[in-house]
Design a protein around this motif. Sequence first.
Motif, PDB file in Angstrom:
ATOM      1  N   ILE A 287     -23.003 -40.529  16.123  1.00 23.89           N
ATOM      2  CA  ILE A 287     -22.692 -40.787  14.708  1.00 23.89           C
ATOM      3  C   ILE A 287     -23.538 -41.941  14.168  1.00 23.89           C
ATOM      4  CG2 ILE A 287     -20.846 -41.385  13.060  1.00 23.89           C
ATOM      5  CD1 ILE A 287     -18.846 -40.310  15.102  1.00 23.89           C
ATOM      6  N   ARG A 288     -24.006 -41.774  12.928  1.00 26.99           N
ATOM      7  CA  ARG A 288     -24.803 -42.837  12.302  1.00 26.99           C
ATOM      8  C   ARG A 288     -24.467 -42.940  10.819  1.00 26.99           C
ATOM      9  NH1 ARG A 288     -29.964 -44.590  10.137  1.00 26.99           N
ATOM     10  NH2 ARG A 288     -30.987 -42.652   9.521  1.00 26.99           N
ATOM     11  N   MET A 289     -24.483 -44.167  10.323  1.00 24.46           N
ATOM     12  CA  MET A 289     -24.370 -44.386   8.870  1.00 24.46           C
ATOM     13  C   MET A 289     -25.721 -44.906   8.389  1.00 24.46           C
ATOM     14  SD  MET A 289     -21.729 -46.436   6.476  1.00 24.46           S
ATOM     15  CE  MET A 289     -21.881 -48.116   6.891  1.00 24.46           C
ATOM     16  N   PRO A 290     -26.498 -44.060   7.710  1.00 25.55           N
ATOM     17  CA  PRO A 290     -27.836 -44.489   7.275  1.00 25.55           C
ATOM     18  C   PRO A 290     -27.757 -45.484   6.119  1.00 25.55           C
ATOM     19  CG  PRO A 290     -27.376 -42.261   6.482  1.00 25.55           C
ATOM     20  CD  PRO A 290     -26.189 -42.675   7.307  1.00 25.55           C
ATOM     21  N   SER A 291     -28.841 -46.242   5.906  1.00 24.35           N
ATOM     22  CA  SER A 291     -28.841 -47.203   4.800  1.00 24.35           C
ATOM     23  C   SER A 291     -29.537 -46.651   3.558  1.00 24.35           C
ATOM     24  CB  SER A 291     -29.512 -48.513   5.231  1.00 24.35           C
ATOM     25  OG  SER A 291     -30.879 -48.277   5.493  1.00 24.35           O
ATOM     26  N   HIS A 292     -30.272 -45.566   3.692  1.00 26.85           N
ATOM     27  CA  HIS A 292     -31.017 -45.047   2.540  1.00 26.85           C
ATOM     28  C   HIS A 292     -30.034 -44.625   1.443  1.00 26.85           C
ATOM     29  CE1 HIS A 292     -33.814 -42.841   0.092  1.00 26.85           C
ATOM     30  NE2 HIS A 292     -34.817 -43.135   0.902  1.00 26.85           N
ATOM     31  N   PRO A 293     -30.203 -45.157   0.228  1.00 29.10           N
ATOM     32  CA  PRO A 293     -29.221 -44.863  -0.831  1.00 29.10           C
ATOM     33  C   PRO A 293     -29.107 -43.375  -1.156  1.00 29.10           C
ATOM     34  CG  PRO A 293     -31.017 -46.264  -1.666  1.00 29.10           C
ATOM     35  CD  PRO A 293     -31.231 -46.112  -0.198  1.00 29.10           C
ATOM     36  N   VAL A 294     -30.210 -42.639  -1.105  1.00 25.58           N
ATOM     37  CA  VAL A 294     -30.142 -41.202  -1.419  1.00 25.58           C
ATOM     38  C   VAL A 294     -29.366 -40.462  -0.319  1.00 25.58           C
ATOM     39  CG1 VAL A 294     -31.489 -39.091  -1.769  1.00 25.58           C
ATOM     40  CG2 VAL A 294     -32.253 -41.241  -2.814  1.00 25.58           C
ATOM     41  N   ALA A 295     -29.586 -40.853   0.932  1.00 21.83           N
ATOM     42  CA  ALA A 295     -28.866 -40.222   2.053  1.00 21.83           C
ATOM     43  C   ALA A 295     -27.359 -40.451   1.888  1.00 21.83           C
ATOM     44  CB  ALA A 295     -29.348 -40.790   3.382  1.00 21.83           C
ATOM     45  N   ARG A 296     -26.996 -41.693   1.603  1.00 22.90           N
ATOM     46  CA  ARG A 296     -25.563 -42.028   1.482  1.00 22.90           C
ATOM     47  C   ARG A 296     -24.938 -41.298   0.288  1.00 22.90           C
ATOM     48  NH1 ARG A 296     -25.540 -47.338   2.866  1.00 22.90           N
ATOM     49  NH2 ARG A 296     -23.642 -47.809   1.731  1.00 22.90           N
ATOM     50  N   ALA A 297     -25.684 -41.259  -0.818  1.00 16.70           N
ATOM     51  CA  ALA A 297     -25.151 -40.589  -2.017  1.00 16.70           C
ATOM     52  C   ALA A 297     -24.950 -39.095  -1.734  1.00 16.70           C
ATOM     53  CB  ALA A 297     -26.106 -40.786  -3.191  1.00 16.70           C
ATOM     54  N   LEU A 298     -25.864 -38.503  -0.987  1.00 16.81           N
ATOM     55  CA  LEU A 298     -25.740 -37.075  -0.669  1.00 16.81           C
ATOM     56  C   LEU A 298     -24.493 -36.818   0.198  1.00 16.81           C
ATOM     57  CD1 LEU A 298     -26.791 -34.123  -0.513  1.00 16.81           C
ATOM     58  CD2 LEU A 298     -28.122 -34.821   1.496  1.00 16.81           C
ATOM     59  N   ILE A 299     -24.293 -37.659   1.217  1.00 11.09           N
ATOM     60  CA  ILE A 299     -23.141 -37.459   2.110  1.00 11.09           C
ATOM     61  C   ILE A 299     -21.837 -37.595   1.305  1.00 11.09           C
ATOM     62  CG2 ILE A 299     -21.960 -38.215   4.212  1.00 11.09           C
ATOM     63  CD1 ILE A 299     -24.741 -39.543   4.996  1.00 11.09           C
ATOM     64  N   LYS A 300     -21.819 -38.593   0.434  1.00  6.90           N
ATOM     65  CA  LYS A 300     -20.632 -38.818  -0.403  1.00  6.90           C
ATOM     66  C   LYS A 300     -20.388 -37.599  -1.300  1.00  6.90           C
ATOM     67  CE  LYS A 300     -18.919 -43.155  -1.899  1.00  6.90           C
ATOM     68  NZ  LYS A 300     -19.490 -44.458  -1.980  1.00  6.90           N
ATOM     69  N   GLU A 301     -21.433 -37.136  -1.911  1.00  6.34           N
ATOM     70  CA  GLU A 301     -21.341 -35.992  -2.823  1.00  6.34           C
ATOM     71  C   GLU A 301     -20.869 -34.754  -2.069  1.00  6.34           C
ATOM     72  OE1 GLU A 301     -20.941 -34.902  -6.089  1.00  6.34           O
ATOM     73  OE2 GLU A 301     -22.032 -36.805  -6.244  1.00  6.34           O
ATOM     74  N   ALA A 302     -21.370 -34.557  -0.840  1.00  5.98           N
ATOM     75  CA  ALA A 302     -20.989 -33.382  -0.042  1.00  5.98           C
ATOM     76  C   ALA A 302     -19.504 -33.452   0.316  1.00  5.98           C
ATOM     77  CB  ALA A 302     -21.844 -33.295   1.217  1.00  5.98           C
ATOM     78  N   GLY A 303     -19.011 -34.667   0.551  1.00  3.86           N
ATOM     79  CA  GLY A 303     -17.597 -34.832   0.897  1.00  3.86           C
ATOM     80  C   GLY A 303     -17.282 -34.446   2.331  1.00  3.86           C
ATOM     81  N   VAL A 304     -18.330 -34.183   3.116  1.00  3.70           N
ATOM     82  CA  VAL A 304     -18.159 -33.868   4.548  1.00  3.70           C
ATOM     83  C   VAL A 304     -19.244 -34.628   5.316  1.00  3.70           C
ATOM     84  CG1 VAL A 304     -17.173 -31.546   4.300  1.00  3.70           C
ATOM     85  CG2 VAL A 304     -19.669 -31.822   4.304  1.00  3.70           C
ATOM     86  N   PRO A 305     -18.986 -34.941   6.604  1.00  2.08           N
ATOM     87  CA  PRO A 305     -20.068 -35.550   7.379  1.00  2.08           C
ATOM     88  C   PRO A 305     -21.231 -34.568   7.527  1.00  2.08           C
ATOM     89  CG  PRO A 305     -18.163 -35.051   8.781  1.00  2.08           C
ATOM     90  CD  PRO A 305     -17.754 -34.749   7.377  1.00  2.08           C
ATOM     91  N   ILE A 306     -22.453 -35.101   7.567  1.00  2.00           N
ATOM     92  CA  ILE A 306     -23.628 -34.219   7.605  1.00  2.00           C
ATOM     93  C   ILE A 306     -24.338 -34.321   8.955  1.00  2.00           C
ATOM     94  CG2 ILE A 306     -25.906 -33.793   6.575  1.00  2.00           C
ATOM     95  CD1 ILE A 306     -24.834 -34.467   3.890  1.00  2.00           C
TER      96      ILE A 306
END
Length: 358
Positions: free
Chosen positions: A126-145
């Motif tokens: 498991i990883r939490m990336p720092s790239h803002p676009v990556a984080r925004a995408l994961i949040k938007e998806a609402g599921v872990p990617i």
Amino acid sequence: MQKDIKTEFFKINDPSDGQKELELAGKMIREGGLVAFPTETVYGLGGNALDPSASERIYKAKGRPSDNPLIVHISSAEEIYPLVSELPKTAVSLMEAFWPGPMTLVLKKSDVVPATTTGGLSTVAIRMPSHPVARALIKEAGVPIAAPSANSSGRPSPTKAVHVLEDLDGKVDMIIDGGESDIGLESTIIDLTGDTPEILRPGYISEEEIKKAVGSVKQDPALFARPDADAAPKAPGMKYRHYAPKAKMFLIKGNKKAALAEMQRQAQKAEKEGKKVGILCEKEDAALFEKYSCFVLCENENEEEIAHRLFSLLRETDKAQIDVLFSLSYKKGRLGDAIENRMLKAAGYNVLEAKDEL
Ligand code: AMP
Ligand code: MG
């Protein structure tokens, strides 16, 4: 290349300018689609980590063996809880020290995570990336990617959206271009399922830094050994040939003066045999290799630059149709282990030892 589907391509430099596209991408992930996206390490090929058929599509698009587990990406630290069956104290310390950022933790998985995502293992990375676009995408998806590097299996990892397009156009639903990856090498993977934290893949977060955060850490002894050595690496993916340019690559070891002299000798020999010779070198040494194709890794042994450029340059050597490629070894400094590990794999463990001149 055979194109199976139409790949949409979006440019999003900042999440606030790409809200509409991010919503679309998030929906695509929720519905089982594949979206390649930028991270600070390299580009990832994302699918819903909780959907076995999405993971299967990822393996297929990459041509990745299905025993090579995927890293699960989350957008905030608390999203880790449902994915693991236990969270040791060391995990919390490491998360506090290095997340969001280029560090992946291997932990015992919960039942929520399908075996297809973890390549059949009972653990999950498991990883939490720092790239803002990556984080925004994961949040938007609402599921872990779930997202391995967005390259065809075996090729150098992508650090620009154009690299993803080269490998995966027609195989994924969407590519998000968020500019060049800052770091350029994949995350440090740390296994926390044993007594002592163990580095399974060296990366931007160094052994020294991990030691400072949790007191003790060891390295998988198989990390720098040839793949045919007795001990198999503990991260399944580390046993596969990876990052390989089309050229036959050699890594030259030894003190710098002797190694440069050996590189000149080897280049001359290969050229005489009619081969197109490529040299990965530092800017200040390029003059020594003027008659060959030079690919500048960095100035003054700057490791951050080597990390940032290595994969991209390996792809350029393919475009230049280089037959034989030489590089010095850079196994020193904070990023030395990570760079050496990628270069050894790219070179298929072809190492030449330069003898000190008397
Ligand atoms: P990539 O996503 O292409 O950077 O590759 C992911 C790497 O993480 C591969 O080397 C995998 O073998 C490794 N990995 C993923 N999950 C696990 C796990 N549960 N245990 C050990 N290694 C893992
Ligand atoms: Mg990879």
